[in-house]
Scaffold this active site. Structure first.
Site, mmCIF file in Angstrom:
data_model
loop_
_atom_site.group_PDB
_atom_site.id
_atom_site.type_symbol
_atom_site.label_atom_id
_atom_site.label_comp_id
_atom_site.label_asym_id
_atom_site.label_seq_id
_atom_site.Cartn_x
_atom_site.Cartn_y
_atom_site.Cartn_z
ATOM 1 C CG ASN A 107 -0.388 -0.098 2.505
ATOM 2 O OD1 ASN A 107 0.699 -0.647 2.656
ATOM 3 N ND2 ASN A 107 -1.040 0.446 3.505
ATOM 4 C CD GLU A 118 4.995 -0.922 12.926
ATOM 5 O OE1 GLU A 118 3.812 -0.577 13.062
ATOM 6 O OE2 GLU A 118 5.895 -0.573 13.707
ATOM 7 C CB CYS A 168 -1.819 0.148 8.552
ATOM 8 S SG CYS A 168 -0.588 1.427 8.535
#
Ligand code: NAD
Length: 476
Positions: A149, A245, A279
């Site tokens: 992303n 993450e 995110c």
């Protein structure tokens, strides 16, 4: 493009097409690394760790500053590549591309600030006359695995601190969007980075990623991606340092005393950047019942006004999602929510990988839109009776990356900051905000460890304790 392994650009017997999610056209192709090439990368990195440690902080900082200048000089080409491989609007891709150089500069500084401390050993009886201090040393071989992303930003958040701290890095970029990582690699090599210091290896996550994660020569794995893959990594990594993450379904509370226009405008930004594939994207908006309908009304104009279209067009706000499969999944979750009593206020339509910006109201905690990570251009609006229920709803999640609240009440804001289980808390903004220097990382299922250049440098170094015994003239 070729991959960079063993200090040289290499192809392979098998190749992976890189496809524009918007047009479906093949943009380029990258090699699928063979087991032999994976082994070459690991063996090279072992040598690279010695070379990188030996370089010294000043030399490493020079290289990173030169790379920063090279990246800045090529922002347009990098932005175009990001936009093409992710389907991200060019305006957002330009923003991402223009942050990369500055992050390398920040890393070049932080890499020269690595320190230990002296230890007050004499505070323990019997340790008088000894001198103790700590040394911070590079971890050695760092494997960096990154998602699709933010194919520039999230790569640099790993490799810049890792290199600044004196490690050798093997980078495995996302299979769908590996081109930006290869361009960044080119710039670092052009800037004078030793060819053994960074290798960028391409191919499938399962085959290439797992082989790297398992290997005992690797001391640190820094992974950004889904919680499912993160969990898999924890199972196979063995004795290694891990930064993970992972996924999220970030909440935001809107209280009756909030600036409603600002909250609605911020929601329209926070929920739809990169078609919601961030995110820290705003996913769950928990709105006090007194202003519930007013909030939905205020949201209508900014969201309905988004222009969907070709990501390369300057005025496009929403491009495509990463694949048709992903867009179909989000549309299915919206349908399931509607079947269980939610209502679509805006959007809901889909055309291939393009999902129209969507707002779903009356979402309840059991629905997938509320429980799972949506990772698409969809806001789920949830009703709450007061701050107690709103905080409970915000915490009703396995994730804990970012959270926001809109209120003018300091007591509610501080209570939110203390009680909401998230790594980043935003008062009067949505969770979608980040400065590259701030500590950044999730609680609960959203991960382990912190990024943000200074914090990543710390996680990519290890602490050694040195004790000098029997100092002259002192009891030993
Ligand atoms: P993903 O987990 O599918 O893939 C991430 C990376 O892992 C890719 O490079 C992939 O090739 C690799 N991979 C896949 N399977 C692997 C395996 N078994 N072993 C090792 N590596 C493997 O994630 P994605 O779809 O690329 O990205 C979306 C996810 O990333 C979302 O869940 C999002 O929340 C998360 N993300 C988190 C953050 C954060 O900072 N917390 C930032 C961005 C994205």
């Amino acid at each position: 493009m070729d991959m960079y392994v063993g200090g040289r650009w290499q192809g392979s017997s098998e190749w992976l097409d890189v496809v524009s999610p918007y047009s479906g056209e093949v943009i380029d192709r990258v090699p699928v690394a063979t087991p032999k090439q994976i082994e070459e990368a690991l063996a090279t990195a072992e040598r690279g760790a010695v070379v990188m440690r030996g370089l010294g902080g000043a030399a490493r900082a020079d290289i990173l500053r030169r790379a920063a200048d090279l990246l800045d000089a090529d922002v347009e080409q990098i932005a175009r590549t990001i936009s093409l491989e992710v389907g991200k609007p060019i305006a957002e891709a330009s923003g991402e591309a223009s942050r990369l150089g500055e992050m390398f500069r920040l890393a070049s500084f932080e890499g020269t600030q690595i320190r230990g401390e002296t230890l007050p050993l004499d505070a323990q009886a019997g340790a008088e006359g000894k001198l103790g201090f700590t040394l911070r040393i590079p971890t050695g071989v760092v494997v960096a695995i990154t998602p699709f992303n933010y194919p520039g930003l999230l790569v640099v958040h790993k490799i810049a601190p890792a290199l600044a701290a004196g490690n050798a890095v093997i980078l495995k970029p996302a299979s769908q969007a590996p081109l930006t990582a290869l361009i960044i690699t080119e710039k670092l090599i052009e800037a004078g980075l030793p060819g053994v210091g960074l290798q960028t290896i391409t191919g499938g996550g399962r085959a290439v990623g797992m082989a790297l994660v398992r290997d005992a020569r690797v001391r640190k794995v820094s992974f950004t991606g889904s919680t499912a893959v993160g969990e898999e990594i924890t199972r196979v990594a063995g004795v290694k340092r891990l930064s993970l993450e992972l996924g999220a379904n970030c909440p935001m509370i809107v209280m009756p005393d909030a600036d409603l226009e600002l909250a609605a405008e911020a929601s329209a930004t926070g929920g739809y950047v990169n078609a919601g594939q961030v995110c820290i994207s705003l996913q769950r908006v928990i709105v006090h019942e007194d202003i519930y309908e007013d909030y939905l009304e205020a949201l209508r104009e900014p969201v309905a006004g988004f222009r969907m279209g070709d990501p390369l067009a300057a005025d496009t706000k929403i491009g495509a999602m990463i694949s048709e499969t992903e867009a179909a999944r989000v549309a299915r979750w919206v349908d399931e929510a509607v079947a269980s009593g939610a209502r679509v206020v805006i959007g809901g339509q889909r055309d291939g990988a393009k999902l129209f910006p969507t707002v779903v109201a009356d979402v309840t905690p059991g629905m997938k839109l509320s429980q799972q990570e949506v990772f698409g251009p969809t806001l789920s609006v949830i009703r709450a009776a007061g701050i107690d229920q709103a905080i409970a709803l915000a915490n009703d999640s396995n994730y804990g990356l970012g959270a926001g609240i809109f209120t003018k009440n300091v007591t509610d804001a501080l209570r939110f900051a203390r009680e909401v289980e998230a790594g980043s808390i935003h008062i009067n903004w949505t969770p979608l905000w980040r400065a590259d220097l701030m500590p950044y990382g999730g609680l609960k299922g959203s991960g382990i460890g912190k990024e943000g250049i200074r914090y990543a440098v710390e996680e990519m170094t290890e602490l050694k304790t040195v004790v000098i015994h029997g100092l002259e003239g002192e009891p030993s």
